[in-house]
Design a protein around this motif. Structure first.
Motif, short mmCIF file in Angstrom:
data_model
loop_
_atom_site.label_atom_id
_atom_site.label_comp_id
_atom_site.label_asym_id
_atom_site.label_seq_id
_atom_site.Cartn_x
_atom_site.Cartn_y
_atom_site.Cartn_z
N LEU A 151 0.95 -0.99 -0.04
CA LEU A 151 0.02 0.05 -0.01
C LEU A 151 1.04 1.06 0.05
CD1 LEU A 151 -2.22 -1.25 2.72
CD2 LEU A 151 -2.73 -1.10 0.26
N GLU A 152 0.50 2.21 -0.74
CA GLU A 152 1.25 3.56 -0.75
C GLU A 152 0.19 4.67 -0.26
OE1 GLU A 152 2.80 4.41 -4.35
OE2 GLU A 152 4.13 2.44 -4.51
N TYR A 153 0.99 5.65 0.64
CA TYR A 153 0.03 6.91 0.87
C TYR A 153 0.79 8.01 0.30
CZ TYR A 153 -2.06 10.22 4.12
OH TYR A 153 -2.52 11.28 4.57
N GLU A 154 -0.11 8.80 -0.36
CA GLU A 154 0.49 9.93 -1.02
C GLU A 154 0.31 11.29 0.10
OE1 GLU A 154 -0.41 12.83 -4.76
OE2 GLU A 154 -1.61 11.03 -4.35
#
Length: 156
Positions: A151-154
């Motif tokens: 998962l990535e968080y901007e």
């Protein structure tokens, strides 16, 4: 169905592999708008040269002497928290649309699996965009099982 040949890539295949990789990026931009669309012809040139020259493996599929697909990968550092000594990563692959459904992708993967075994690998990893259902279906068909979701968080 057309006859095809799977073989180790040679430096003379570099430009066609770069074009196919760019085609992959064009396709995958739908799933990852942050892809650097110049990578295939800039950093990708060195990457593929190194892989072809033995720092990993690149295989190509040919139909009537024309390259219609490729697969590239290499050794990776296994996760220290897992009981795996050697692991390879299938880093990128593409078969041109008009040649899909003929077993070419599977045969490219078979060659990479043979190479991985020869390298002493215990597992092969592949990353695929979460929304790329067609890619996920292909990888499951050749035997991959889900392991993790990244998962990535901007940060804005």
């Amino acid at each position: 169905m057309q006859d095809f040949v799977i073989r180790k890539a040679k430096i003379k295949d570099l430009e066609e592999i770069q074009r196919l990789n760019h085609e992959l990026f064009v396709h995958d931009r739908e799933y990852d708008p942050l892809l650097d669309m110049n990578w295939s012809f800039e950093e990708g040139e060195t990457y593929f040269k190194n892989r072809i020259n033995g720092d990993g493996a690149v295989f190509v599929a040919q139909v009537n002497g024309k390259v219609v697909g490729y697969l590239a990968g290499g050794m990776m550092r296994p996760y220290s928290y897992r009981k795996i000594k050697k692991m390879t990563e299938l880093e990128s692959t593409l078969v041109k649309e008009e040649f899909r459904g003929q077993g070419i992708g599977e045969k490219l993967f078979d060659k990479f699996m043979e190479w991985s075994k020869a390298m002493g690998a215990e597992r092969i990893k592949v990353s695929v965009s979460f929304d790329n259902e067609r890619g996920i279906k292909f990888y499951k068909r050749v035997g991959f099982i889900p392991y993790a979701i990244e998962l990535e968080y901007e940060i804005k």
